[in-house]
Design a protein around this motif. Structure first.
Motif, PDB file in Angstrom:
ATOM      1  N   LYS A  29       1.447  51.690  43.967  1.00  0.00           N
ATOM      2  CA  LYS A  29       1.402  52.050  45.393  1.00  0.00           C
ATOM      3  C   LYS A  29       0.171  51.435  46.063  1.00  0.00           C
ATOM      4  O   LYS A  29       0.257  50.963  47.202  1.00  0.00           O
ATOM      5  CB  LYS A  29       1.384  53.572  45.572  1.00  0.00           C
ATOM      6  CG  LYS A  29       2.677  54.248  45.211  1.00  0.00           C
ATOM      7  CD  LYS A  29       3.798  53.836  46.140  1.00  0.00           C
ATOM      8  CE  LYS A  29       5.080  54.546  45.768  1.00  0.00           C
ATOM      9  NZ  LYS A  29       6.222  54.081  46.535  1.00  0.00           N
ATOM     10  N   GLU A  30      -0.963  51.411  45.373  1.00  0.00           N
ATOM     11  CA  GLU A  30      -2.171  50.796  45.924  1.00  0.00           C
ATOM     12  C   GLU A  30      -1.954  49.299  46.150  1.00  0.00           C
ATOM     13  O   GLU A  30      -2.392  48.744  47.162  1.00  0.00           O
ATOM     14  CB  GLU A  30      -3.360  51.030  45.003  1.00  0.00           C
ATOM     15  CG  GLU A  30      -3.899  52.437  45.040  1.00  0.00           C
ATOM     16  CD  GLU A  30      -5.040  52.665  44.065  1.00  0.00           C
ATOM     17  OE1 GLU A  30      -5.519  51.684  43.440  1.00  0.00           O
ATOM     18  OE2 GLU A  30      -5.440  53.825  43.911  1.00  0.00           O
ATOM     19  N   GLU A  31      -1.280  48.630  45.214  1.00  0.00           N
ATOM     20  CA  GLU A  31      -0.969  47.212  45.376  1.00  0.00           C
ATOM     21  C   GLU A  31      -0.066  47.001  46.579  1.00  0.00           C
ATOM     22  O   GLU A  31      -0.278  46.070  47.371  1.00  0.00           O
ATOM     23  CB  GLU A  31      -0.300  46.668  44.116  1.00  0.00           C
ATOM     24  CG  GLU A  31      -1.217  46.494  42.942  1.00  0.00           C
ATOM     25  CD  GLU A  31      -0.481  46.011  41.700  1.00  0.00           C
ATOM     26  OE1 GLU A  31       0.621  45.434  41.821  1.00  0.00           O
ATOM     27  OE2 GLU A  31      -1.003  46.212  40.589  1.00  0.00           O
ATOM     28  N   GLN A  32       0.949  47.842  46.730  1.00  0.00           N
ATOM     29  CA  GLN A  32       1.851  47.727  47.870  1.00  0.00           C
ATOM     30  C   GLN A  32       1.100  47.932  49.183  1.00  0.00           C
ATOM     31  O   GLN A  32       1.313  47.200  50.149  1.00  0.00           O
ATOM     32  CB  GLN A  32       2.992  48.745  47.763  1.00  0.00           C
ATOM     33  CG  GLN A  32       4.009  48.425  46.703  1.00  0.00           C
ATOM     34  CD  GLN A  32       5.077  49.511  46.577  1.00  0.00           C
ATOM     35  OE1 GLN A  32       4.908  50.621  47.070  1.00  0.00           O
ATOM     36  NE2 GLN A  32       6.168  49.174  45.918  1.00  0.00           N
ATOM     37  N   ILE A  33       0.217  48.926  49.200  1.00  0.00           N
ATOM     38  CA  ILE A  33      -0.554  49.204  50.411  1.00  0.00           C
ATOM     39  C   ILE A  33      -1.449  48.018  50.758  1.00  0.00           C
ATOM     40  O   ILE A  33      -1.537  47.616  51.925  1.00  0.00           O
ATOM     41  CB  ILE A  33      -1.376  50.503  50.244  1.00  0.00           C
ATOM     42  CG1 ILE A  33      -0.439  51.708  50.257  1.00  0.00           C
ATOM     43  CG2 ILE A  33      -2.436  50.628  51.327  1.00  0.00           C
ATOM     44  CD1 ILE A  33      -1.100  53.013  49.864  1.00  0.00           C
ATOM     45  N   SER A  34      -2.102  47.442  49.758  1.00  0.00           N
ATOM     46  CA  SER A  34      -2.992  46.308  50.037  1.00  0.00           C
ATOM     47  C   SER A  34      -2.199  45.103  50.531  1.00  0.00           C
ATOM     48  O   SER A  34      -2.654  44.389  51.430  1.00  0.00           O
ATOM     49  CB  SER A  34      -3.828  45.955  48.812  1.00  0.00           C
ATOM     50  OG  SER A  34      -3.018  45.487  47.761  1.00  0.00           O
ATOM     51  N   LEU A  36       0.638  45.255  52.237  1.00  0.00           N
ATOM     52  CA  LEU A  36       1.041  45.574  53.607  1.00  0.00           C
ATOM     53  C   LEU A  36      -0.131  45.458  54.578  1.00  0.00           C
ATOM     54  O   LEU A  36       0.039  44.983  55.713  1.00  0.00           O
ATOM     55  CB  LEU A  36       1.648  46.975  53.668  1.00  0.00           C
ATOM     56  CG  LEU A  36       3.013  47.139  53.007  1.00  0.00           C
ATOM     57  CD1 LEU A  36       3.435  48.599  52.998  1.00  0.00           C
ATOM     58  CD2 LEU A  36       4.054  46.296  53.715  1.00  0.00           C
ATOM     59  N   GLU A  37      -1.321  45.863  54.144  1.00  0.00           N
ATOM     60  CA  GLU A  37      -2.503  45.723  54.990  1.00  0.00           C
ATOM     61  C   GLU A  37      -2.805  44.253  55.260  1.00  0.00           C
ATOM     62  O   GLU A  37      -3.163  43.880  56.382  1.00  0.00           O
ATOM     63  CB  GLU A  37      -3.713  46.398  54.347  1.00  0.00           C
ATOM     64  CG  GLU A  37      -3.677  47.908  54.417  1.00  0.00           C
ATOM     65  CD  GLU A  37      -4.810  48.579  53.654  1.00  0.00           C
ATOM     66  OE1 GLU A  37      -5.477  47.900  52.830  1.00  0.00           O
ATOM     67  OE2 GLU A  37      -5.026  49.783  53.881  1.00  0.00           O
ATOM     68  N   ASN A  40      -0.230  43.000  57.708  1.00  0.00           N
ATOM     69  CA  ASN A  40      -0.542  43.558  59.019  1.00  0.00           C
ATOM     70  C   ASN A  40      -1.699  42.798  59.672  1.00  0.00           C
ATOM     71  O   ASN A  40      -1.653  42.474  60.858  1.00  0.00           O
ATOM     72  CB  ASN A  40      -0.872  45.046  58.881  1.00  0.00           C
ATOM     73  CG  ASN A  40      -0.987  45.740  60.203  1.00  0.00           C
ATOM     74  OD1 ASN A  40      -0.413  45.316  61.193  1.00  0.00           O
ATOM     75  ND2 ASN A  40      -1.742  46.815  60.215  1.00  0.00           N
TER      76      ASN A  40
END
Length: 150
Positions: A29-34, A36-37, A40
């Motif tokens: 999830k942290e990899e996915q968030i990074s 996406l950031e 963005n």
């Protein structure tokens, strides 16, 4: 295969306790968030770049935005240079003369500022397509008779 058909060694090798499982999920999830950031941030800088092209003042930007714009500028410059190289290569002999682009036209486009502004606007990943999207570039009313060619 059934769980009980595995040997004890194979069962232990694939065994994952709850804590390890949750840690792995959290890492994913942290990899996915990074990711996406990062996406963005790229989109935000692309939008800011387009706003600057439309006349927004560069004095209104903060340091983070300036750094992001430098990255966008470097990426766009690399794309332009890559495109220049592609345009400088001699084209493959076309099967018909409709697709031939004269070198003077290419040189005119490379020297035209409006062309680069337009390319920046449509090259922002918005999915805008250039050219016909339907049909096969033939006249829909053409019935194939030679009288239509005159």
């Amino acid at each position: 295969m059934r769980y009980l058909s595995f040997t004890k060694y194979e069962r232990l090798k694939k065994f994952v306790n709850r804590e390890t499982y949750l840690i792995r999920k959290a890492d994913k999830k942290e990899e996915q968030i990074s990711k996406l950031e990062k996406i963005n941030e790229e989109k935000e800088m692309e939008l800011l770049f387009n706003q600057l092209m439309e006349g927004k003042s560069i004095n209104e930007l903060d340091a983070r935005q300036m750094k992001g714009l430098l990255k966008v500028f470097v990426a766009k410059t690399a794309k332009i240079n890559e495109r220049k190289i592609q345009l400088e290569k001699p084209p493959n002999p076309p099967s018909n003369n409709k697709n031939v682009i004269s070198t003077s036209l290419v040189e005119d486009l490379l020297n035209d500022g409006y062309f680069f502004e337009t390319m920046a606007a449509i090259g922002d990943g918005s999915g805008t397509e250039i050219g016909p999207t339907e049909g096969n570039d033939t006249n829909a009313e053409d019935d194939g008779h030679s009288k239509d060619l005159n």
